[in-house]
Design a protein around this motif. Sequence first.
Motif, short mmCIF file in Angstrom:
data_model
loop_
_atom_site.label_atom_id
_atom_site.label_comp_id
_atom_site.label_asym_id
_atom_site.label_seq_id
_atom_site.Cartn_x
_atom_site.Cartn_y
_atom_site.Cartn_z
N UNK A 1 -28.48 2.34 18.21
CA UNK A 1 -28.78 1.82 16.88
C UNK A 1 -29.62 2.79 16.07
N UNK A 2 -30.59 3.45 16.73
CA UNK A 2 -31.40 4.44 16.03
C UNK A 2 -30.58 5.66 15.67
N UNK A 3 -29.66 6.05 16.54
CA UNK A 3 -28.88 7.26 16.30
C UNK A 3 -27.99 7.13 15.08
N UNK A 4 -27.48 5.93 14.84
CA UNK A 4 -26.52 5.74 13.76
C UNK A 4 -27.15 5.18 12.49
N UNK A 5 -28.46 5.04 12.51
CA UNK A 5 -29.16 4.38 11.39
C UNK A 5 -28.81 5.00 10.03
N UNK A 6 -28.72 6.34 9.97
CA UNK A 6 -28.51 6.99 8.67
C UNK A 6 -27.04 7.14 8.31
N UNK A 7 -26.17 6.88 9.24
CA UNK A 7 -24.74 7.14 8.97
C UNK A 7 -23.88 5.94 9.34
N UNK A 8 -24.48 4.75 9.23
CA UNK A 8 -23.79 3.55 9.69
C UNK A 8 -22.46 3.34 8.96
#
Lengths: 341, 497
Positions: B352-359
């Motif tokens: 979830x943190x990894x994709x936070x900016x590119x959801x």
Amino acid sequence: MSAKTTEKKQNAFLNNPIVKAVGTQRLIALLALIIIYIVFGAISPSFRQYSTLVSIFDASYYIGFMAIGVTFAITTGGIDLSIGTVLVCSSLVTGALATKYNVPIALCLIICILIGAIFGLLNGLMVSYMGLPPFIATLGSMMLSKGFGSIFTKAQSVTWPQATEAAGWFRNIFKINIVGANGMSTPIPTGFILLLIVAILMATLLNKSRPGRYIVALGSNIEATRLSGVNVAKWQTLAYIISGTMAGIAGIAYAAVYSTLLPGGGAGFELDAIAGVVIGGTSMSGGYGTIAGTLIGVFIMSVLKTGLPFIGLQTHYQQVATGLVLIFAVFMDVANRKKRN
Amino acid sequence: MGDVILTMKNIDKSFVGVHALKGVSLEVKKGEVHALMGENGAGKSTLMKVLTGIYSKDSGTIVYEGKEVEFTNPKEAQDAGIAIVHQELNMMNHLTVAQNIFIGREMMNGKLINDKKMNEEASKLFQRLNIDIDPDSVMGDLTVGRQQMCEIAKAISRDVKVIVFDEPTAALTESEIAELFKIIRDLRKKGLGIVYISHRMDEIKVITDRVTVMRDGEYVGTLITEQCSKDDIINMMVGRTIYEDPKEKSSVPENAPVVLKVENLNAGKMVQNISFELRRGEILGFSGLMGAGRTETARALFGADKKESGDIYVNGKKIEINSPQDAVNAGIGYLSEDRKRYGIVLAQSVAQNSTMSSLQNFMKGIFIDKKKEKKVSQEYVEKLKTKTPNVETAVINLSGGNQQKVVIAKWLIKDCDILIFDEPTRGIDVGAKSEIYHLMNELAAQGKSIIMISSELTEVLRMSDRIIVMCEGRKTGELSIEEASQERIMHAATLRN
């Protein structure tokens, strides 16, 4: 049995996949709901009747919709105190439109939801763009909506059209009476189906969609979420709009079940809804929310409310009972969390 | 150094499934500063928690002032004269300094609290420490460094014989560190036994008399500081050799294009007319003392704080950055100095943190494509060698270095070409540190451009291709790596108006 084996058993319980998936607090809440229902049924045979189940459902709708909505506000780490009075305000205004100004019911229902949404938007803007603390912002709009409803109806009560009238069709959304061959009418709690559908939609929104993900993330750490390039103000506002909109829907549910609305009422409804949310396991500090838990919490309260008179206790015992359940449910969660750390 | 005041011998401690301390020993003498070193997770904090009664040991002995002791809670340890100054300060920001120092044992005047008396006593303590703090000032108004002095004053306000400093300099400026060291030397002179936990090699050499090194919960050895080199200590800590040599020349080609140009950036007192260029594949170091305005510059550039004026060009095109969202859309990623507050959402998973900016790239209709989310974040876990049980683990369970990698993954997944690393290795142990360095070099080699803010001169000299130095909100120097030296940087960093 030594202390160690008890601990082991407890750990095995906590690590059980089903327990993990459902969550301890939700599981406890669900068990509590079932136990309360069984105990009431055992004491009072009439509690077991179908008609009682229908009244339990009837009592759950308006709190249920409010609670689902406010789950979003609470998940952001905020609170929405205005939902109770917004419910009454939107229902009062549109009830008056229907009965005094002959506005078609279908339009009234839409306006009712819209009024809720507008108060939600107002709350959202105050919290996210103006930077007011959620408690204060929604306390303010609680007073605003309370006064606004009374002003609009000139402090008179409003009674929505009865089921027997043509304009009373909207009540069928929440309960249909099917008349059988023997002339006996059987009520079908369609409202429960509606509540379930809305709950599933909202749970999907919260758990599977981008807005939901962002609402949870900003409830957990708003700065980190903002610095990830997420427009946190927008999503925070959305959470309050959802809360308000659901209060508007709750206004329709309330009118359908209870018919008459008193100006200046509704204060206190929000606390029942918030209690339901908390019993269900949503974190008051934000970052975690569960719609399924909220529903369970709401039904615990409506079973208590409906059931206590059956075992010979007056309704205000419901307050005492709900209070105890609330404290116990949250305490169990706190105790479990301590153990895990 | 005098007699031995404290001996911990063969201390063993297990938690569920983790053998945290395996027969660890530590000996502290009166009038000694004893460094306790080891990577994060080596067991330093656990050992100190056993000493101060927060944890109970499974086996082993603690001899304090000639008697075997076992403290069952921190208060017992305090009463016996063992105090600890925590890395994270435990102060109540709304109370005054004196109220904080005497919390829990207020001086009374009958039934009422005697604030006057407490202020007087606090003043006396500060006199003993030779520092000037008004005991009546509100704690929250003090700088972190000053707050720490209050914490020390609180510790010595009891009859303390052993005092533990847990990474005391992590948040201090150079001048505050100097002040702290003066106090520590004073305490040493008075015959206290001092345990000093730190990751900073330079400090260990300056302030300590002996060093005990731990690794993976085991005791590695004790050295006399004067007789060993930094490398000796590092080797003992990691069990392998790590080089800390400065970079010799820039690795950026002459003709590398300018990817970011900042002109006359202004944002309050801390950011005054800052201009600079960043080229493709370059690591641009931002050096300076704490409070020089480097983080503020980065935050203004990133849109995290409002800027008053200034033009920003990305790849030659002027862009408006008014929010982090604008910056991210322009391909700029920011790794905050305060990871836990600004970098990650601790309660959420690695994925979830990894994709936070590119959801938006992980959607299947209106639903989040959790399979894809898992797959891509797993790829980056492997690429960056992030140590995590799986991508669904909450990042709160990861070590500092690995949390940092999750933040890096977030920006790489977003495909950011300009990365701002603000104190990238703060609070990260030596092993993970060199991994982060390696990673930054690799990213630069791939054509990413990096702004690195760092307060460690060795780090700046080791990593940067070019160095910008700031002081009091102004740019006071720009040095190529070839001409840069610790002395030249420090000179520019202290060029006050």
